[in-house]
Design a protein around this motif. Structure first.
Motif, PDB file in Angstrom:
ATOM      1  N   MET A   1       0.839  -1.179   0.000  1.00 20.22           N
ATOM      2  CA  MET A   1       0.000   0.000   0.000  1.00 20.22           C
ATOM      3  C   MET A   1       0.884   1.242   0.000  1.00 20.22           C
ATOM      4  N   ARG A   2       0.373   2.253  -0.674  1.00 17.20           N
ATOM      5  CA  ARG A   2       1.093   3.517  -0.681  1.00 17.20           C
ATOM      6  C   ARG A   2       0.265   4.547   0.082  1.00 17.20           C
ATOM      7  N   PHE A   3       0.985   5.427   0.773  1.00  9.70           N
ATOM      8  CA  PHE A   3       0.342   6.453   1.582  1.00  9.70           C
ATOM      9  C   PHE A   3       0.982   7.799   1.284  1.00  9.70           C
ATOM     10  N   MET A   4       0.156   8.839   1.273  1.00 13.34           N
ATOM     11  CA  MET A   4       0.668  10.203   1.224  1.00 13.34           C
ATOM     12  C   MET A   4       0.598  10.732   2.642  1.00 13.34           C
ATOM     13  N   ILE A   5       1.715  11.196   3.134  1.00  8.85           N
ATOM     14  CA  ILE A   5       1.828  11.751   4.472  1.00  8.85           C
ATOM     15  C   ILE A   5       1.879  13.264   4.304  1.00  8.85           C
ATOM     16  N   LEU A   6       0.884  13.956   4.842  1.00  6.49           N
ATOM     17  CA  LEU A   6       0.735  15.401   4.627  1.00  6.49           C
ATOM     18  C   LEU A   6       1.114  16.151   5.899  1.00  6.49           C
ATOM     19  N   ILE A   7       2.119  16.997   5.804  1.00  3.12           N
ATOM     20  CA  ILE A   7       2.539  17.822   6.928  1.00  3.12           C
ATOM     21  C   ILE A   7       1.768  19.131   6.836  1.00  3.12           C
ATOM     22  N   LYS A   8       0.948  19.388   7.832  1.00  5.86           N
ATOM     23  CA  LYS A   8       0.100  20.578   7.813  1.00  5.86           C
ATOM     24  C   LYS A   8       0.945  21.828   8.048  1.00  5.86           C
ATOM     25  N   ALA A   9       0.548  22.900   7.396  1.00  2.07           N
ATOM     26  CA  ALA A   9       1.221  24.193   7.540  1.00  2.07           C
ATOM     27  C   ALA A   9       0.846  24.833   8.869  1.00  2.07           C
ATOM     28  N   ASP A  10       1.653  25.794   9.268  1.00  2.57           N
ATOM     29  CA  ASP A  10       1.306  26.626  10.421  1.00  2.57           C
ATOM     30  C   ASP A  10       1.602  28.085  10.047  1.00  2.57           C
ATOM     31  N   ARG A  11       1.386  28.975  10.971  1.00  2.00           N
ATOM     32  CA  ARG A  11       1.588  30.406  10.695  1.00  2.00           C
ATOM     33  C   ARG A  11       3.023  30.687  10.237  1.00  2.00           C
ATOM     34  N   ASP A  12       3.999  30.034  10.885  1.00  5.25           N
ATOM     35  CA  ASP A  12       5.399  30.267  10.509  1.00  5.25           C
ATOM     36  C   ASP A  12       5.715  29.746   9.104  1.00  5.25           C
ATOM     37  N   SER A  13       5.284  28.526   8.803  1.00  8.65           N
ATOM     38  CA  SER A  13       5.590  27.991   7.471  1.00  8.65           C
ATOM     39  C   SER A  13       4.909  28.824   6.385  1.00  8.65           C
ATOM     40  N   GLU A  14       3.708  29.324   6.665  1.00  8.55           N
ATOM     41  CA  GLU A  14       3.011  30.181   5.705  1.00  8.55           C
ATOM     42  C   GLU A  14       3.684  31.554   5.580  1.00  8.55           C
ATOM     43  N   ALA A  15       4.414  31.968   6.604  1.00  4.54           N
ATOM     44  CA  ALA A  15       5.146  33.239   6.542  1.00  4.54           C
ATOM     45  C   ALA A  15       6.512  33.066   5.883  1.00  4.54           C
ATOM     46  N   GLY A  16       6.841  31.823   5.490  1.00  8.21           N
ATOM     47  CA  GLY A  16       8.113  31.570   4.827  1.00  8.21           C
ATOM     48  C   GLY A  16       9.274  31.347   5.776  1.00  8.21           C
ATOM     49  N   VAL A  17       8.987  31.152   7.074  1.00  9.41           N
ATOM     50  CA  VAL A  17      10.044  30.882   8.051  1.00  9.41           C
ATOM     51  C   VAL A  17      10.617  29.497   7.751  1.00  9.41           C
TER      52      VAL A  17
END
Length: 144
Positions: free
Chosen positions: A1-17
């Motif tokens: 089986m194959r799985f996509m593992i999704l790392i959710k964004a946060d305020r910092d990642s959305e700010a480009g930190v």
């Protein structure tokens, strides 16, 4: 089986930190474990949604919506594609992952469809097309 593992964004990642050297080191070690175990097929981080766009479909109409997007909790900061024997194996691997964000974070696990999941709707001609396209993608991008 194959799985996509999704790392959710946060305020910092959305700010480009960008992640710290320590987190990059920890993730590098974790990725090495995944590769050595034969689990990891792909994995990448994503730029903030401010550098992206969405295309909204309504019948034949298409509307382009430029980022950034407001709902950070619904955005993705990165992903992996893993090959695991079960959902539980994927969960066990995620539980070993370094926390991808400085504070609270969330990682989502979703199984990727295989050809067999489509049953009779995937006719022999469609299966042949799928196989041909996958082979062409592999030929164009031999590293994975």
């Amino acid at each position: 089986m194959r799985f996509m593992i999704l790392i959710k964004a946060d305020r910092d990642s959305e700010a480009g930190v960008m992640p710290s050297e320590q987190l990059l080191t920890e993730m590098g070690r974790f990725n090495e474990e995944l590769v050595k175990a034969g689990v990891m097929e792909a994995g990448e981080g994503l730029h903030p949604s401010s550098k992206g766009a969405r295309v909204r479909f309504s019948g034949r109409d298409r509307q382009v919506i430029d980022g950034p997007f407001a709902e950070t909790k619904e955005l993705i900061a990165g992903f992996w594609i893993w090959k695991c024997a079960s959902l539980q194996e994927a969960i066990d691997w995620v539980k070993r992952c370094p926390n991808p964000m400085p504070g609270e974070s969330e990682i989502e696990i979703r199984q990727v469809f295989s050809a067999e999941d489509f049953g009779e709707a995937l006719t022999p001609a469609l299966r042949e097309q799928e196989d041909r396209l996958r082979a062409e993608v592999t030929r164009q991008n031999p590293r994975g």
